[in-house]
Design a protein around this motif. Structure first.
Motif, PDB file in Angstrom:
ATOM      1  N   CYS A 172      -7.678   0.885  -5.206  1.00  0.00           N
ATOM      2  CA  CYS A 172      -7.228  -0.216  -4.353  1.00  0.00           C
ATOM      3  C   CYS A 172      -8.311  -0.535  -3.323  1.00  0.00           C
ATOM      4  CB  CYS A 172      -5.929   0.190  -3.655  1.00  0.00           C
ATOM      5  SG  CYS A 172      -5.254  -1.086  -2.573  1.00  0.00           S
ATOM      6  N   ARG A 199      -7.737   3.866  -1.540  1.00  0.00           N
ATOM      7  CA  ARG A 199      -6.919   4.883  -2.194  1.00  0.00           C
ATOM      8  C   ARG A 199      -6.636   4.449  -3.635  1.00  0.00           C
ATOM      9  NH1 ARG A 199      -1.901   5.563   1.031  1.00  0.00           N
ATOM     10  NH2 ARG A 199      -1.737   3.404   0.393  1.00  0.00           N
ATOM     11  N   CYS A 249      -1.979   2.015  -5.438  1.00  0.00           N
ATOM     12  CA  CYS A 249      -1.149   1.198  -4.544  1.00  0.00           C
ATOM     13  C   CYS A 249      -0.393   0.130  -5.338  1.00  0.00           C
ATOM     14  CB  CYS A 249      -2.008   0.504  -3.496  1.00  0.00           C
ATOM     15  SG  CYS A 249      -2.634   1.616  -2.237  1.00  0.00           S
ATOM     16  N   CYS A 296      -8.053  -0.657  -0.319  1.00  0.00           N
ATOM     17  CA  CYS A 296      -7.881   0.163   0.888  1.00  0.00           C
ATOM     18  C   CYS A 296      -8.585   1.511   0.740  1.00  0.00           C
ATOM     19  CB  CYS A 296      -6.399   0.377   1.188  1.00  0.00           C
ATOM     20  SG  CYS A 296      -5.571   1.498   0.045  1.00  0.00           S
ATOM     21  N   HIS A 307       0.819  -1.218   0.000  1.00  0.00           N
ATOM     22  CA  HIS A 307       0.000   0.000   0.000  1.00  0.00           C
ATOM     23  C   HIS A 307       0.848   1.261   0.000  1.00  0.00           C
ATOM     24  CE1 HIS A 307      -3.678  -2.275   0.213  1.00  0.00           C
ATOM     25  NE2 HIS A 307      -3.051  -3.056   1.082  1.00  0.00           N
TER      26      HIS A 307
HETATM   27 ZN   LIG Z   1      -4.033   0.198  -1.071  1.00  0.00          ZN
END
Ligand SMILES: [Zn+2]
Length: 319
Positions: A173, A177, A180, A175, A163
């Motif tokens: 991604c 964001r 990554c 996550c 990440h």
């Molecule tokens: Zn990520």
């Protein structure tokens, strides 16, 4: 008389366990589906039963400790925290649940850190004090070892190379964001790269005739090995992105080796060659020619279980 360590790997689909001795020999193993249990307490109960059954089958064996590898595992707290691939909510005190269920010391870390400790104890990193383990599976996991110890950071979550941003504003991604590294350099990432190359068109590729659900990193590796230009280009792009990111990582901890593990690492030279090339081209001159890229020595063994057991062993020698 055998003193055995239980190594437990909590996966999104299955939880696998094994009874491991000091030399890395697995004396008994089993698996329990993770998601079909109502909650972590029920899973721990089922795994503990499985461990007792396996233990009873080994003559004169006794259980000494438990090591656990789990996604989003926090070593300091022995907890699994907000794991995206598990159906558990919030923060789960998994190490203490196992300690209570089995009556022996239990420790926990995330799966990539456990794999790093496994390589250090039983695999390609034996005798090394500074190395980096990178798992190229569905995502990209990493475990940084410096001075013989995993780097956990102040909060227990250090070492998330997957990440770090590889492409600013790039692929979305999991996550939340964008850009990554794991959205490019992973089994999932190379599939996305092939799809993009196919959409651009230009080269004829046998991958254009593969159904979407059959377009896996394995299928791409097979095509590249058979000389498919587009598949080979996808490995080039993936290796380049990975090699450049690894050059940044080398600048921070100066590992003597980077060990690659997981589905994409199984494609061997297809991923190794472009990764090494990009690494050497990108490295700061003082680091060039000093960091080896190796394949895991545990790929065909039960690496996750061995890693979790090795964590518990390392814990004992630290006490
Ligand atoms: Zn990520």
């Amino acid at each position: 008389m055998h003193d055995l360590i239980a190594g437990i790997d909590i996966g999104g689909t299955n939880t696998v366990f094994g009874l491991v001795d000091r030399d890395g020999v697995v004396h008994g193993e089993g698996r329990v589906p993770t998601a079909t249990h109502a909650g972590p307490e029920q899973l721990v109960h089922a795994v503990a039963e499985g461990i007792h059954t396996a233990l009873a089958a080994v003559h004169g064996a006794s259980l000494r400790a438990v090591g656990i590898g789990a996604p989003n595992g926090n070593y300091y707290r022995g907890t699994v925290e907000f794991a995206p691939n598990l159906a558990w909510r919030g923060i789960v005190p998994l190490a203490s649940l196992f300690r209570e269920a089995l009556g022996v010391p239990a420790c926990l870390t995330n799966d990539a850190n456990a794999a790093a400790i496994g390589e250090m104890t039983y695999g390609a990193a034996r005798g090394m004090r500074d190395f980096l383990l990178v798992t190229l599976g569905t995502g990209l996991g990493s475990g940084f070892v410096a001075n013989g110890h995993v780097i956990y950071g102040h909060d227990g979550f250090a070492g998330e190379l997957g990440h770090t941003i590889a492409v600013r504003g790039g692929r979305p991604c999991g996550c939340g964001r964008r850009g990554c590294l794991e959205t490019y350099a992973s089994a999932t990432g190379i599939v996305l790269t092939v799809r993009e190359l196919l959409e651009e068109g230009g080269t004829d590729s046998r991958l254009a005739r593969v159904d979407v659900e059959d377009l896996t990193s394995r299928a791409i590796a097979d095509a590249a090995a058979a000389g498919d230009t587009l598949a080979k280009e996808a490995f080039e792009i993936t290796g380049r992105t990975l090699g450049e990111a690894l050059a940044d990582a080398v600048a921070i901890t100066s590992p003597e080796a980077i060990i690659l593990f997981g589905g994409l690492a199984r494609s061997g030279d297809l991923i190794l060659a472009p990764t090494v090339r990009a690494l050497e081209e990108t490295l700061l001159p003082i680091f060039r020619g000093k960091t080896r890229i190796l394949l895991s020595a545990l790929m065909d063994r039960n690496a996750a279980v061995l890693g979790a057991a090795a964590l518990a062993l390392a814990e004992e020698s630290d006490r």
